[in-house]
Design an enzyme around this catalytic site. Structure first.
Site, PDB file in Angstrom:
ATOM      1  N   ARG A  29       0.827  -1.207   0.000  1.00  0.00           N
ATOM      2  CA  ARG A  29       0.000   0.000   0.000  1.00  0.00           C
ATOM      3  C   ARG A  29       0.864   1.261   0.000  1.00  0.00           C
ATOM      4  O   ARG A  29       1.865   1.335   0.712  1.00  0.00           O
ATOM      5  CB  ARG A  29      -0.922   0.017   1.231  1.00  0.00           C
ATOM      6  CG  ARG A  29      -1.945  -1.096   1.181  1.00  0.00           C
ATOM      7  CD  ARG A  29      -3.057  -0.955   2.206  1.00  0.00           C
ATOM      8  NE  ARG A  29      -3.773  -2.221   2.277  1.00  0.00           N
ATOM      9  CZ  ARG A  29      -4.660  -2.643   1.361  1.00  0.00           C
ATOM     10  NH1 ARG A  29      -4.973  -1.866   0.333  1.00  0.00           N
ATOM     11  NH2 ARG A  29      -5.235  -3.829   1.463  1.00  0.00           N
ATOM     12  N   ASP A  30       0.433   2.226  -0.810  1.00  0.00           N
ATOM     13  CA  ASP A  30       1.122   3.519  -0.837  1.00  0.00           C
ATOM     14  C   ASP A  30       0.938   4.202   0.521  1.00  0.00           C
ATOM     15  O   ASP A  30      -0.153   4.218   1.092  1.00  0.00           O
ATOM     16  CB  ASP A  30       0.557   4.391  -1.971  1.00  0.00           C
ATOM     17  CG  ASP A  30       1.456   5.567  -2.278  1.00  0.00           C
ATOM     18  OD1 ASP A  30       2.053   5.595  -3.367  1.00  0.00           O
ATOM     19  OD2 ASP A  30       1.578   6.475  -1.412  1.00  0.00           O
ATOM     20  N   ILE A  31       2.016   4.771   1.032  1.00  0.00           N
ATOM     21  CA  ILE A  31       1.997   5.384   2.357  1.00  0.00           C
ATOM     22  C   ILE A  31       1.170   6.675   2.377  1.00  0.00           C
ATOM     23  O   ILE A  31       0.705   7.112   3.422  1.00  0.00           O
ATOM     24  CB  ILE A  31       3.453   5.657   2.831  1.00  0.00           C
ATOM     25  CG1 ILE A  31       3.544   5.733   4.336  1.00  0.00           C
ATOM     26  CG2 ILE A  31       4.041   6.893   2.152  1.00  0.00           C
ATOM     27  CD1 ILE A  31       4.969   5.700   4.850  1.00  0.00           C
ATOM     28  N   ASN A  87       5.032   6.769 -13.505  1.00  0.00           N
ATOM     29  CA  ASN A  87       5.554   8.112 -13.668  1.00  0.00           C
ATOM     30  C   ASN A  87       6.987   8.010 -14.141  1.00  0.00           C
ATOM     31  O   ASN A  87       7.722   7.089 -13.777  1.00  0.00           O
ATOM     32  CB  ASN A  87       5.501   8.878 -12.343  1.00  0.00           C
ATOM     33  CG  ASN A  87       4.075   9.219 -11.933  1.00  0.00           C
ATOM     34  OD1 ASN A  87       3.265   9.613 -12.781  1.00  0.00           O
ATOM     35  ND2 ASN A  87       3.766   9.062 -10.665  1.00  0.00           N
ATOM     36  N   VAL A  96      10.426   8.227  -6.418  1.00  0.00           N
ATOM     37  CA  VAL A  96      11.196   7.079  -5.924  1.00  0.00           C
ATOM     38  C   VAL A  96      11.812   6.337  -7.114  1.00  0.00           C
ATOM     39  O   VAL A  96      11.090   5.822  -7.975  1.00  0.00           O
ATOM     40  CB  VAL A  96      10.300   6.121  -5.105  1.00  0.00           C
ATOM     41  CG1 VAL A  96      11.110   4.926  -4.625  1.00  0.00           C
ATOM     42  CG2 VAL A  96       9.673   6.854  -3.922  1.00  0.00           C
ATOM     43  N   HIS A 100       7.984   1.326 -10.230  1.00  0.00           N
ATOM     44  CA  HIS A 100       6.741   0.996  -9.524  1.00  0.00           C
ATOM     45  C   HIS A 100       5.532   1.368 -10.371  1.00  0.00           C
ATOM     46  O   HIS A 100       5.483   2.432 -10.974  1.00  0.00           O
ATOM     47  CB  HIS A 100       6.675   1.676  -8.150  1.00  0.00           C
ATOM     48  CG  HIS A 100       6.914   3.156  -8.176  1.00  0.00           C
ATOM     49  ND1 HIS A 100       8.174   3.718  -8.248  1.00  0.00           N
ATOM     50  CD2 HIS A 100       6.047   4.194  -8.153  1.00  0.00           C
ATOM     51  CE1 HIS A 100       8.072   5.036  -8.259  1.00  0.00           C
ATOM     52  NE2 HIS A 100       6.786   5.348  -8.216  1.00  0.00           N
ATOM     53  N   HIS A 102       1.609   2.167 -10.225  1.00  0.00           N
ATOM     54  CA  HIS A 102       0.545   2.586  -9.317  1.00  0.00           C
ATOM     55  C   HIS A 102      -0.760   1.902  -9.715  1.00  0.00           C
ATOM     56  O   HIS A 102      -1.147   1.944 -10.891  1.00  0.00           O
ATOM     57  CB  HIS A 102       0.324   4.102  -9.397  1.00  0.00           C
ATOM     58  CG  HIS A 102       1.442   4.943  -8.882  1.00  0.00           C
ATOM     59  ND1 HIS A 102       1.434   5.528  -7.633  1.00  0.00           N
ATOM     60  CD2 HIS A 102       2.616   5.326  -9.460  1.00  0.00           C
ATOM     61  CE1 HIS A 102       2.546   6.239  -7.461  1.00  0.00           C
ATOM     62  NE2 HIS A 102       3.282   6.133  -8.560  1.00  0.00           N
TER      63      HIS A 102
HETATM   64  P1  AMP Z   1       6.214   8.393  -7.731  1.00  0.00           P
HETATM   65  O1  AMP Z   1       5.790   9.829  -7.672  1.00  0.00           O
HETATM   66  O2  AMP Z   1       5.645   7.694  -8.939  1.00  0.00           O
HETATM   67  O3  AMP Z   1       7.711   8.214  -7.596  1.00  0.00           O
HETATM   68  O4  AMP Z   1       5.499   7.701  -6.511  1.00  0.00           O
HETATM   69  C1  AMP Z   1       6.165   7.293  -5.357  1.00  0.00           C
HETATM   70  C2  AMP Z   1       5.101   6.852  -4.388  1.00  0.00           C
HETATM   71  O5  AMP Z   1       5.728   6.153  -3.339  1.00  0.00           O
HETATM   72  C3  AMP Z   1       4.300   7.995  -3.756  1.00  0.00           C
HETATM   73  O6  AMP Z   1       2.908   7.821  -4.046  1.00  0.00           O
HETATM   74  C4  AMP Z   1       4.598   7.842  -2.262  1.00  0.00           C
HETATM   75  O7  AMP Z   1       3.484   8.138  -1.447  1.00  0.00           O
HETATM   76  C5  AMP Z   1       5.013   6.398  -2.167  1.00  0.00           C
HETATM   77  N1  AMP Z   1       5.899   6.067  -1.065  1.00  0.00           N
HETATM   78  C6  AMP Z   1       7.032   6.699  -0.684  1.00  0.00           C
HETATM   79  N2  AMP Z   1       7.598   6.100   0.375  1.00  0.00           N
HETATM   80  C7  AMP Z   1       6.809   5.028   0.671  1.00  0.00           C
HETATM   81  C8  AMP Z   1       6.848   4.011   1.668  1.00  0.00           C
HETATM   82  N3  AMP Z   1       7.821   3.956   2.576  1.00  0.00           N
HETATM   83  N4  AMP Z   1       5.848   3.094   1.673  1.00  0.00           N
HETATM   84  C9  AMP Z   1       4.860   3.134   0.775  1.00  0.00           C
HETATM   85  N5  AMP Z   1       4.761   4.076  -0.200  1.00  0.00           N
HETATM   86  C10 AMP Z   1       5.719   5.018  -0.241  1.00  0.00           C
END
Ligand code: AMP
Ligand code: ZN
Length: 116
Positions: A29-31, A87, A96, A100, A102
């Site tokens: 799950r996204d944080i 993204n 990140v 990944h 979404h």
């Molecule tokens: P992006 O903008 O595509 O790089 O999305 C990165 C996503 O990672 C964002 O939606 C963040 O909320 C999510 N995220 C960052 N750190 C964590 C974490 N420790 N656990 C879960 N999701 C995370």
């Protein structure tokens, strides 16, 4: 990769809400969820992003999409619908640097992007 937050999640070194844990792909799950269902599907081995050639090896992307569909079923949003997205780069807000996908759903998501 030593300093990668998603590598650490895959390895269980930092906590997360994992919903799928396979040999090659993990989903958690996204944080900071943008929808009632917001799950990230990642390859277990480090790949930087969608332009990294390693993304196109070993059916990585195929398996990520298969897991996304499976998780959507598990989350009960297969019928109501969902959005899958990657993204890349500053205009898309990639934050990140571990590939990944979404998975978003659980409410009407509106137009694909905000019109400015
Ligand atoms: P992006 O903008 O595509 O790089 O999305 C990165 C996503 O990672 C964002 O939606 C963040 O909320 C999510 N995220 C960052 N750190 C964590 C974490 N420790 N656990 C879960 N999701 C995370
Ligand atoms: Zn990584």
């Amino acid at each position: 990769m030593t300093d990668c937050i998603f590598c650490k999640i895959v390895q269980g070194d930092i906590p997360s809400q994992i919903v799928y844990n396979g040999a090659n792909v993990t989903a958690f799950r996204d944080i900071n969820p943008a929808a009632p269902v917001h799950i990230l599907i990642v390859p277990n081995r480090h790949i930087d992003h969608i332009r990294d050639p390693r993304a196109f090896e070993d059916d990585v992307l195929k398996e990520m999409f298969q897991v996304a569909n499976q998780v959507a079923e598990m989350e009960g949003i297969a019928e109501s619908g969902y959005r899958l997205l990657f993204n890349y780069g500053p205009d898309a807000n990639l934050v990140v640097p571990h590939l990944h996908l979404h998975l978003l759903g659980g409410r009407p998501l509106g137009p694909m992007i905000a019109r400015s």
